[in-house]
Scaffold this active site. Structure first.
Site, PDB file in Angstrom:
ATOM      1  CG  HIS A 114       4.578   8.375   1.126  1.00  0.00           C
ATOM      2  ND1 HIS A 114       3.921   7.792   2.189  1.00  0.00           N
ATOM      3  CD2 HIS A 114       3.631   9.044   0.428  1.00  0.00           C
ATOM      4  CE1 HIS A 114       2.644   8.084   2.134  1.00  0.00           C
ATOM      5  NE2 HIS A 114       2.439   8.841   1.073  1.00  0.00           N
TER       6      HIS A 114
ATOM      7  CB  SER B 183       4.484   4.801   2.543  1.00  0.00           C
ATOM      8  OG  SER B 183       5.364   5.606   3.289  1.00  0.00           O
ATOM      9  CB  THR B 184       7.424   2.051   5.214  1.00  0.00           C
ATOM     10  OG1 THR B 184       7.480   3.376   5.713  1.00  0.00           O
ATOM     11  CG2 THR B 184       8.582   1.246   5.773  1.00  0.00           C
TER      12      THR B 184
ATOM     13  CG  ASP C 150      -1.139   9.570   1.621  1.00  0.00           C
ATOM     14  OD1 ASP C 150      -2.203  10.202   1.428  1.00  0.00           O
ATOM     15  OD2 ASP C 150      -0.165   9.628   0.857  1.00  0.00           O
TER      16      ASP C 150
ATOM     17  CG  MET D  85       5.289   3.535   8.896  1.00  0.00           C
ATOM     18  SD  MET D  85       6.472   4.386   9.981  1.00  0.00           S
ATOM     19  CE  MET D  85       7.318   5.433   8.803  1.00  0.00           C
TER      20      MET D  85
END
Length: 352
Positions: free
Chosen positions: A198, A171-172, A295, A292
């Site tokens: 993401h 993600s991030t 998940d 973040m």
């Protein structure tokens, strides 16, 4: 926390300033373009900068490069959901931006307030990131040197690999981390790689193309039922989930409608769970990178408990340690590895 909002739209500046003003502990200042932002950088000394990409006088990429050269700090880009906006955003991440926000309806998004919780979460997360300036990724380097590691192992002959599929969730900070993992690999890698990053749909298309152009391993966006073949990586399409299935003894990845109950898409949990439903746990290798939230942690923990191998990116090499931390704290990580060692580890594991 001090936030400098940089946008050439007076409406966007006013809306964002009003939204930040409603949050305790946040002070914000606005700038109308890149030049104005640089003029206010030293006096205001923001902890985080939100930076629009398309601006007159000085655009966002030029301003970002100046910030990283003069006084590096966390920068979150605001971009439109277009191919050009996606490409510019990926360039910004290479220049040192830590994250991005896709404006939902163009340069002047009248519904920007609807995604302010997402903006606020990303700004708060960005404030915790230590930025030292841009680091452009190398193009398919040799495995990182390590005195006790020995030479880079040769890829196992196809069909002789110890695993059938590598799963990666991120993600991030994921785009940079994925470059670090994928660039050392080539088309001789004997196991297909499936990635859930993401990212919006428009961005995954451009990201897959960019990874293919810059690295040696082809990266294919999963836009329909796609056979997973060795020697390639497959990027789940944004704004959807990805499902692994078997068809005539072949592994296939298929985009499916995003589960509205899940916060993040493509969902790492969904990808891993569907892969485990069709493959023995011992034939799966799963990697959870920076991001973040949590998940992927639940599904990878179940995979680990069933005998699968799972890797969590180390805290020291993560932009945001949320997702790997969740996996480690759940007891689901077989190994904890710096991001620049993950490719080498994958080569060793699949070769036995």
């Amino acid at each position: 926390m001090r936030v400098l909002v940089v946008d050439d739209s007076a409406l966007m500046r006013r809306w964002l300033k009003e939204c930040f003003a409603s949050e305790p502990g946040i002070e914000s200042l606005t700038a109308r373009d890149g030049k104005d932002a640089l003029a206010k950088l030293d006096s205001f000394d923001p902890d985080v900068v939100t930076l629009d990409i398309n601006m007159p006088e000085m655009d966002g990429l030029t301003c970002l490069a100046q910030i990283m050269a003069r006084a590096p700090r966390p920068v979150v880009m605001l971009s439109s959901l277009t191919d050009a906006g996606a490409l510019a955003t990926l360039e910004a991440l290479e220049l040192g931006a830590v994250d991005y926000i896709a404006k939902p309806s163009g340069t002047v998004s009248h519904d920007l307030k609807l995604i302010f919780p997402q903006i606020l979460a990303k700004v708060r997360a960005a404030a915790r990131i230590r930025v030292t300036g841009p680091k452009r990724p190398s193009r398919r380097p040799a495995a990182p040197p390590r005195p006790d590691a020995g030479p880079r192992p040769a890829a196992a002959p196809q069909g002789a690999a110890r695993h059938d599929l590598v799963l990666i969730g991120s993600s991030t900070g994921g785009p940079k981390a994925l470059e670090a993992v994928l660039f050392p690999l080539g088309p001789d890698f004997p196991v297909p790689i499936l990635i859930a990053q993401h990212m919006p749909k428009r961005f995954t298309k451009v990201f897959a193309e960019r990874l293919t152009q810059q690295g040696a391993l082809p990266v294919i966006e999963v836009t329909g039922p796609t056979e997973l073949r060795p020697g390639a990586a497959y990027l789940a399409q944004g704004d959807a989930d990805v499902q692994v299935s078997r068809r005539r003894d072949r592994l296939v990845a298929t985009p499916v409608p995003a589960n509205p109950e899940l916060v993040w898409n493509p969902s790492v949990n969904h990808m891993v769970a569907t892969a485990q439903a069709v493959l023995p746990p011992g034939r799966l290798l799963a990697v959870l990178l920076t991001g973040m939230g949590d998940d992927g942690a639940a599904a990878m923990t179940r995979l680990h408990q069933a005998g699968g191998t799972t890797i969590a990116q180390s805290e020291a090499s993560s932009a945001i340690f949320g997702m790997p931390r969740a996996l480690i704290e759940a007891g689901g990580a077989s190994r904890i590895i710096d991001v620049d060692r993950i490719a080498y580890t994958l080569m060793r594991l699949v070769a036995g």
